[in-house]
Design a protein around this motif. Structure first.
Motif, PDB file in Angstrom:
ATOM      1  N   HIS A  76     -26.797 -24.465 -47.537  1.00  0.00           N
ATOM      2  CA  HIS A  76     -27.564 -25.198 -46.527  1.00  0.00           C
ATOM      3  C   HIS A  76     -28.906 -25.653 -47.101  1.00  0.00           C
ATOM      4  O   HIS A  76     -29.342 -26.788 -46.862  1.00  0.00           O
ATOM      5  CB  HIS A  76     -27.791 -24.330 -45.290  1.00  0.00           C
ATOM      6  CG  HIS A  76     -28.626 -24.983 -44.252  1.00  0.00           C
ATOM      7  ND1 HIS A  76     -28.099 -25.809 -43.285  1.00  0.00           N
ATOM      8  CD2 HIS A  76     -29.969 -24.974 -44.024  1.00  0.00           C
ATOM      9  CE1 HIS A  76     -29.069 -26.272 -42.517  1.00  0.00           C
ATOM     10  NE2 HIS A  76     -30.210 -25.780 -42.944  1.00  0.00           N
ATOM     11  N   TYR A  92     -38.651 -20.928 -42.360  1.00  0.00           N
ATOM     12  CA  TYR A  92     -38.096 -19.864 -41.510  1.00  0.00           C
ATOM     13  C   TYR A  92     -39.121 -18.771 -41.217  1.00  0.00           C
ATOM     14  O   TYR A  92     -38.916 -17.957 -40.314  1.00  0.00           O
ATOM     15  CB  TYR A  92     -36.875 -19.225 -42.173  1.00  0.00           C
ATOM     16  CG  TYR A  92     -35.742 -20.182 -42.416  1.00  0.00           C
ATOM     17  CD1 TYR A  92     -35.109 -20.841 -41.367  1.00  0.00           C
ATOM     18  CD2 TYR A  92     -35.303 -20.439 -43.715  1.00  0.00           C
ATOM     19  CE1 TYR A  92     -34.074 -21.724 -41.606  1.00  0.00           C
ATOM     20  CE2 TYR A  92     -34.267 -21.320 -43.955  1.00  0.00           C
ATOM     21  CZ  TYR A  92     -33.660 -21.958 -42.896  1.00  0.00           C
ATOM     22  OH  TYR A  92     -32.631 -22.840 -43.138  1.00  0.00           O
ATOM     23  N   GLU A 139     -28.446 -15.781 -36.102  1.00  0.00           N
ATOM     24  CA  GLU A 139     -29.414 -15.950 -37.182  1.00  0.00           C
ATOM     25  C   GLU A 139     -28.739 -16.544 -38.411  1.00  0.00           C
ATOM     26  O   GLU A 139     -27.641 -16.151 -38.788  1.00  0.00           O
ATOM     27  CB  GLU A 139     -30.039 -14.592 -37.535  1.00  0.00           C
ATOM     28  CG  GLU A 139     -31.037 -14.635 -38.660  1.00  0.00           C
ATOM     29  CD  GLU A 139     -32.211 -15.545 -38.375  1.00  0.00           C
ATOM     30  OE1 GLU A 139     -32.601 -16.308 -39.279  1.00  0.00           O
ATOM     31  OE2 GLU A 139     -32.721 -15.507 -37.251  1.00  0.00           O
ATOM     32  N   ARG A 140     -29.413 -17.523 -39.006  1.00  0.00           N
ATOM     33  CA  ARG A 140     -28.854 -18.178 -40.194  1.00  0.00           C
ATOM     34  C   ARG A 140     -28.776 -17.208 -41.369  1.00  0.00           C
ATOM     35  O   ARG A 140     -29.668 -16.403 -41.593  1.00  0.00           O
ATOM     36  CB  ARG A 140     -29.724 -19.372 -40.568  1.00  0.00           C
ATOM     37  CG  ARG A 140     -29.241 -20.067 -41.844  1.00  0.00           C
ATOM     38  CD  ARG A 140     -30.008 -21.320 -42.143  1.00  0.00           C
ATOM     39  NE  ARG A 140     -29.839 -22.294 -41.081  1.00  0.00           N
ATOM     40  CZ  ARG A 140     -28.760 -23.069 -40.942  1.00  0.00           C
ATOM     41  NH1 ARG A 140     -27.745 -22.923 -41.776  1.00  0.00           N
ATOM     42  NH2 ARG A 140     -28.687 -23.935 -39.972  1.00  0.00           N
ATOM     43  N   GLN A 141     -27.661 -17.304 -42.100  1.00  0.00           N
ATOM     44  CA  GLN A 141     -27.527 -16.603 -43.363  1.00  0.00           C
ATOM     45  C   GLN A 141     -27.036 -17.618 -44.381  1.00  0.00           C
ATOM     46  O   GLN A 141     -26.054 -18.316 -44.143  1.00  0.00           O
ATOM     47  CB  GLN A 141     -26.543 -15.437 -43.242  1.00  0.00           C
ATOM     48  CG  GLN A 141     -26.448 -14.568 -44.479  1.00  0.00           C
ATOM     49  CD  GLN A 141     -25.723 -13.260 -44.211  1.00  0.00           C
ATOM     50  OE1 GLN A 141     -25.974 -12.592 -43.214  1.00  0.00           O
ATOM     51  NE2 GLN A 141     -24.814 -12.899 -45.099  1.00  0.00           N
ATOM     52  N   ASP A 142     -27.742 -17.716 -45.503  1.00  0.00           N
ATOM     53  CA  ASP A 142     -27.456 -18.766 -46.481  1.00  0.00           C
ATOM     54  C   ASP A 142     -27.523 -18.162 -47.879  1.00  0.00           C
ATOM     55  O   ASP A 142     -28.279 -18.616 -48.734  1.00  0.00           O
ATOM     56  CB  ASP A 142     -28.470 -19.906 -46.306  1.00  0.00           C
ATOM     57  CG  ASP A 142     -28.138 -21.153 -47.119  1.00  0.00           C
ATOM     58  OD1 ASP A 142     -26.964 -21.334 -47.486  1.00  0.00           O
ATOM     59  OD2 ASP A 142     -29.065 -21.943 -47.376  1.00  0.00           O
ATOM     60  N   ARG A 181     -31.699 -14.737 -45.990  1.00  0.00           N
ATOM     61  CA  ARG A 181     -31.606 -13.911 -44.774  1.00  0.00           C
ATOM     62  C   ARG A 181     -33.004 -13.798 -44.151  1.00  0.00           C
ATOM     63  O   ARG A 181     -33.689 -12.778 -44.272  1.00  0.00           O
ATOM     64  CB  ARG A 181     -31.023 -12.537 -45.094  1.00  0.00           C
ATOM     65  CG  ARG A 181     -29.641 -12.628 -45.736  1.00  0.00           C
ATOM     66  CD  ARG A 181     -28.950 -11.304 -45.866  1.00  0.00           C
ATOM     67  NE  ARG A 181     -27.733 -11.429 -46.655  1.00  0.00           N
ATOM     68  CZ  ARG A 181     -26.907 -10.407 -46.937  1.00  0.00           C
ATOM     69  NH1 ARG A 181     -27.187  -9.196 -46.501  1.00  0.00           N
ATOM     70  NH2 ARG A 181     -25.824 -10.613 -47.673  1.00  0.00           N
ATOM     71  N   ALA A 211     -35.961 -24.758 -42.597  1.00  0.00           N
ATOM     72  CA  ALA A 211     -36.243 -25.318 -41.279  1.00  0.00           C
ATOM     73  C   ALA A 211     -37.516 -26.161 -41.347  1.00  0.00           C
ATOM     74  O   ALA A 211     -38.453 -25.842 -42.090  1.00  0.00           O
ATOM     75  CB  ALA A 211     -36.413 -24.200 -40.262  1.00  0.00           C
TER      76      ALA A 211
END
Length: 267
Positions: free
Chosen positions: A10, A61, A2-5, A251, A17
């Motif tokens: 990003h 997201y 899972e993406r965490q930024d 998150r 997304a």
């Protein structure tokens, strides 16, 4: 994975997304503006209202997760934001709330649940006050309902990255791509002077509400969020650890889980 930024590195570079292909997309004309909307999927409707200076693509997201949970998702670009236009009328949250009802009417949506982020949360809660028969519940993330609720503004690298992304997206999406600075000035004026709702107004809200705040929110006082939760009958107070005003981007998995838990509870 899972993406965490958390630092929005990003997001500044690429945005959220990409949105999926909409089942329905269009504009509705109202009060001197053309309001963009899109609808995805089937099932109980949830309307996502983005924050000030942003646009519906910032929910990139959240849309897939809500579709996977069996819901219809409706996105609306607020007046003057994203693909929506505006006239010379001053911005107001009440004006934008009426725009949302116009989109619901266009889509023949009698009722929907709302997820609001920052300015979008204010718009959603105004709808809960003024058009409760249309509102199934409000997930109110990261906003104030009177001027006392905001912290003194302190620039940070995260805020700067978000603002830089908003500027790029405005140039790419807006019908007036060169007007970003005047757009920011007009929205900022609204933010400085509105909203102005008191405890008595909040006490009349009769739909399910969750007041949600990131642990490190840069704009909203935690005590104001607690006051909102205490003033709205039966409201939940939800803190999201480790994130700030930009939790849906930082998150997404945790943010989406909180949304879906709230929506499941009001079915």
């Amino acid at each position: 994975m899972e993406r965490q930024d958390d630092e929005l590195i990003h997001f500044e570079a690429q945005g959220a997304a990409p949105l999926p292909l909409a089942a329905v997309e269009g504009h509705v004309g109202r009060a001197g503006a053309r309001i963009w909307y899109a609808s995805y999927g089937t099932g109980p409707a949830v309307i996502l209202l983005h924050g000030g200076l942003g646009h519906s693509g910032n929910w990139g997201y959240q849309v897939p997760a809500l579709l996977a949970s069996g819901r219809r998702v409706v996105l609306i670009d607020s007046r003057g934001h994203g693909r929506s236009t505006r006239d010379v009328s001053p911005y107001s949250y009440e004006l934008m709330a009426a725009d949302v009802l116009a989109v619901m009417d266009e889509l023949r949506l009698e009722t929907a649940a709302f997820v609001g982020w920052s300015d979008g949360a204010c718009i959603a809660l105004i709808l809960a006050m003024t058009a409760p028969s249309r509102v199934e519940g409000v997930f109110f993330f990261a906003c104030n309902m009177d001027p006392s609720g905001t912290l003194e503004f302190v620039p940070t690298p995260v805020i700067d990255r978000c603002f830089a992304r908003h500027a790029k997206d405005y140039a790419a999406l807006s019908a007036t791509p060169d007007d970003f600075n005047s757009f920011v000035e007009a929205v900022s004026l609204m933010m400085r002077t509105e909203p102005n709702y008191g405890a008595a107004d909040l006490g009349r809200i009769g739909v399910p509400v969750a007041i949600v705040l990131g642990e490190h929110d840069e704009f909203i006082k935690a005590e104001h969020a607690e006051y909102l939760a205490g003033s709205i009958p039966d409201a939940q107070m939800i803190y999201l650890p480790g994130v700030s005003h930009f939790a849906p981007l930082q998150r997404p998995a945790e943010f989406n889980a909180a949304i879906i838990s709230f929506l499941d509870g009001i079915r």
